[in-house]
Write an enzyme that holds these catalytic residues in place. Structure first.
Site, PDB file in Angstrom:
ATOM      1  N   GLY B  50       0.806  -1.216   0.000  1.00  0.00           N
ATOM      2  CA  GLY B  50       0.000   0.000   0.000  1.00  0.00           C
ATOM      3  C   GLY B  50       0.839   1.265   0.000  1.00  0.00           C
ATOM      4  N   ASN B  79      -5.154  -7.108  -2.027  1.00  0.00           N
ATOM      5  CA  ASN B  79      -4.201  -5.987  -2.109  1.00  0.00           C
ATOM      6  C   ASN B  79      -4.752  -4.837  -2.960  1.00  0.00           C
ATOM      7  OD1 ASN B  79      -1.427  -8.285  -2.661  1.00  0.00           O
ATOM      8  ND2 ASN B  79      -2.355  -7.662  -0.743  1.00  0.00           N
ATOM      9  N   LEU B  80      -5.643  -5.170  -3.900  1.00  0.00           N
ATOM     10  CA  LEU B  80      -5.966  -4.226  -4.973  1.00  0.00           C
ATOM     11  C   LEU B  80      -6.743  -2.995  -4.505  1.00  0.00           C
ATOM     12  CD1 LEU B  80      -6.892  -6.831  -7.747  1.00  0.00           C
ATOM     13  CD2 LEU B  80      -4.697  -5.687  -7.380  1.00  0.00           C
ATOM     14  N   GLN B  81      -7.372  -3.067  -3.340  1.00  0.00           N
ATOM     15  CA  GLN B  81      -8.147  -1.950  -2.796  1.00  0.00           C
ATOM     16  C   GLN B  81      -7.251  -0.764  -2.457  1.00  0.00           C
ATOM     17  OE1 GLN B  81      -7.232  -1.994   0.547  1.00  0.00           O
ATOM     18  NE2 GLN B  81      -8.802  -0.989   1.787  1.00  0.00           N
ATOM     19  N   ARG B  82      -5.946  -0.981  -2.285  1.00  0.00           N
ATOM     20  CA  ARG B  82      -5.043   0.119  -1.902  1.00  0.00           C
ATOM     21  C   ARG B  82      -3.694   0.088  -2.599  1.00  0.00           C
ATOM     22  NH1 ARG B  82      -5.054  -3.957   1.183  1.00  0.00           N
ATOM     23  NH2 ARG B  82      -3.205  -4.801   2.167  1.00  0.00           N
ATOM     24  N   LYS B  95       5.306  -9.575  -6.678  1.00  0.00           N
ATOM     25  CA  LYS B  95       5.153  -8.120  -6.559  1.00  0.00           C
ATOM     26  C   LYS B  95       6.350  -7.355  -7.122  1.00  0.00           C
ATOM     27  CE  LYS B  95       1.885  -7.534  -2.814  1.00  0.00           C
ATOM     28  NZ  LYS B  95       1.656  -6.951  -1.475  1.00  0.00           N
ATOM     29  N   ASP B 139       5.020  -4.082   6.422  1.00  0.00           N
ATOM     30  CA  ASP B 139       3.784  -4.220   7.196  1.00  0.00           C
ATOM     31  C   ASP B 139       3.974  -5.099   8.433  1.00  0.00           C
ATOM     32  OD1 ASP B 139       4.133  -6.604   5.935  1.00  0.00           O
ATOM     33  OD2 ASP B 139       2.185  -6.661   4.943  1.00  0.00           O
ATOM     34  N   CYS B 197      -3.183  -4.568   9.509  1.00  0.00           N
ATOM     35  CA  CYS B 197      -4.205  -4.128   8.559  1.00  0.00           C
ATOM     36  C   CYS B 197      -5.056  -5.312   8.109  1.00  0.00           C
ATOM     37  CB  CYS B 197      -3.568  -3.452   7.354  1.00  0.00           C
ATOM     38  SG  CYS B 197      -2.818  -1.862   7.754  1.00  0.00           S
ATOM     39  N   CYS B 338       7.811  -9.202  33.189  1.00  0.00           N
ATOM     40  CA  CYS B 338       7.726  -8.196  32.125  1.00  0.00           C
ATOM     41  C   CYS B 338       6.290  -7.693  32.113  1.00  0.00           C
ATOM     42  CB  CYS B 338       8.138  -8.782  30.783  1.00  0.00           C
ATOM     43  SG  CYS B 338       7.024 -10.050  30.194  1.00  0.00           S
TER      44      CYS B 338
END
Lengths: 79, 379
Positions: B50, B79-82, B95, B139, B197, B338
């Site tokens: 993205g 992936n194609l939405q962004r 890619k 990411d 995401c 921790c």
């Protein structure tokens, strides 16, 4: 005081901007604990976040004033 | 004759280039000298997703001379939405291959180095070393820390962009003596504690906004112009329509770029810590009784101590543990704690490797302890 929440903390704190009443002399750590309120998910998300006070990264022991603007910044990793 | 033809080819190419970059040449801050600087510069884009989409397209169009693209993934329908550098027909293709084609189609003068691999400790420094600027478009937190560490160790600027839902962050780390990512967030959040995401979603156009900011910072770094976002975190709120700025400084305690660094090389991601046998884990309700004879070793990083510190605890952040083993006494019993009980398991293993026998860990961390103790005395 005005508290801005981003990313994951938006939904946990019920919005991108919340108003919080703090006791006199409260520190950044006090505010974080107050917001976490002994809730596991809130505490986990808040303790991984950094706090900015009036546009500057703040230490946990800084004393807050009612007019301060706080931004809660969780780590954001998506790309 | 041949020489004259060659030089006229160069002149022709030069005139075409002037035409291509004419809108840059008209800006006093860029001009011919700046454009030549871009044409001679090298950028490494880690992650072709993205953020990588706009970054690659703008750096290619701007004429950055050499662009390295690192990604080990293939194009997926989700992936194609962004990820606007890919088309529907690219689903299933590597890619880096598609992105490389797109970069060359935008600007054939750009040399592309496609790296179809995961940016890991084995390749990080060598890759970073070959470029003038690195743009972190990954990411995963683990990779982001690796990019940051490799950049600081190789003295290369790390342009950082990140997105989640409507919120983005942009900064430039390790630039001109400025702070690094670890000065802001000292350690990576534990896997599973911050939604990705893929889990939480992201507004497609936010990738464009934040990616364009990141590309702009890369351009300024390469051109040596403007005010670079060093020591400043840009917080992009696409829902509210705000861009805020948070100032931060280099942290003298930073494990990577502080006064006494403990991170001196890139390290592979730690494997999932081994879960010790039940006897090694102290239940939170047993901690108080244990501490009558044992010492609590609090390995949280300073920024994680909002819950407070238990009186009498020895505080050594996990990132400093190796360097500060001498502060511990192997004859004593330690309960390692921790924040949520994962780092402590790793720390117990490290202490055992170093010869400590009497080490236990607090199950669920101080978070579990605080939640079961209303009277947890903070100070």
């Amino acid at each position: 005081m005005r508290v801005l929440a981003f990313a994951r903390l938006r939904e946990l704190l019920g919005g991108g901007e919340v108003h919080v009443a703090i006791a006199d002399g409260s520190t950044v750590a006090d505010l974080v604990r107050q917001l976490a309120g002994h809730r596991a998910e809130h505490t986990a998300a808040l303790s991984a976040s950094r706090v900015a006070r009036n546009g500057r990264l703040a230490g946990l022991d800084e004393v807050l004033g009612e007019d301060d603007e706080i931004a809660l910044l969780p780590p954001v990793g998506g790309g | 004759m041949a020489e004259s033809a060659a030089s006229s080819d160069v002149a022709l190419a030069g005139r075409r280039a002037l035409r291509r970059y004419s809108r840059h040449l008209l800006i006093p801050e860029v001009g011919l000298a700046g454009q030549e600087r871009l044409l001679a510069s090298r950028a490494l884009v880690v992650g072709a997703g993205g953020l990588g989409s706009p970054v690659l397209q703008y750096l290619a169009a701007a004429g950055v001379g050499r662009i390295g693209i690192v990604d080990d993934d293939t194009v997926d329908e989700t992936n194609l939405q962004r990820q606007t550098i890919f088309a529907t027909a690219d689903i299933g293709r590597a890619k880096v291959e598609v992105a490389g084609e797109r970069v060359r189609a935008i600007n054939p003068h750009v040399a592309v180095d496609p790296y179809r691999l995961r940016f890991d400790a084995g390749t990080a420094r060598e890759l970073v070393r070959a470029y003038d600027v690195v743009v972190d478009c990954t990411d995963r937190f683990a990779t982001r820390y690796l990019v940051n560490d490799a950049c600081v160790l190789e003295s290369k600027p790390d342009v950082f962009g990140s997105i989640f839902r409507f919120d983005g962050q942009v900064s430039v780390f390790g630039w001109d003596g400025g702070p690094c990512y670890r000065c802001l967030f000292p350690t990576a959040p534990l896997p599973g504690t911050v939604p990705t995401c893929a889990e939480g979603g992201v507004l497609g156009v936010l990738a464009g906004i934040v990616g364009a900011f990141a590309a702009n910072e890369a351009m300024k770094v390469l051109l040596g112009i403007g005010s670079v976002l060093s020591g400043r975190l840009l917080v992009v709120d696409a829902l509210g329509g705000h861009v805020r700025e948070i100032a931060f400084e280099r942290d003298p305690q930073c494990a990577l770029c502080g006064r006494a660094p403990t991170i001196t090389g890139v390290v592979p991601e730690p494997d999932e810590p081994e879960i010790p046998a039940g006897d090694d884990a102290v239940a939170p309700e047993r901690l108080d009784a244990m501490l009558r004879t044992a010492t609590l070793l609090d390995v949280r990083e300073p920024h994680e101590r909002a819950l407070g510190v238990i009186e009498g605890a020895l505080c050594i952040p996990a990132s400093q543990l190796e360097a500060r083993l001498h502060e511990l006494d192997s004859a004593k019993t330690y309960v390692v704690a921790c924040r949520i009980g994962q780092v402590s398991r790793w720390a117990v293993q490290r202490l055992r490797d170093a010869g400590f026998r009497r080490v236990l860990h607090l199950h669920g961390g101080l978070l579990a302890y605080a939640l079961t103790h209303d009277d947890f005395s903070f100070f």
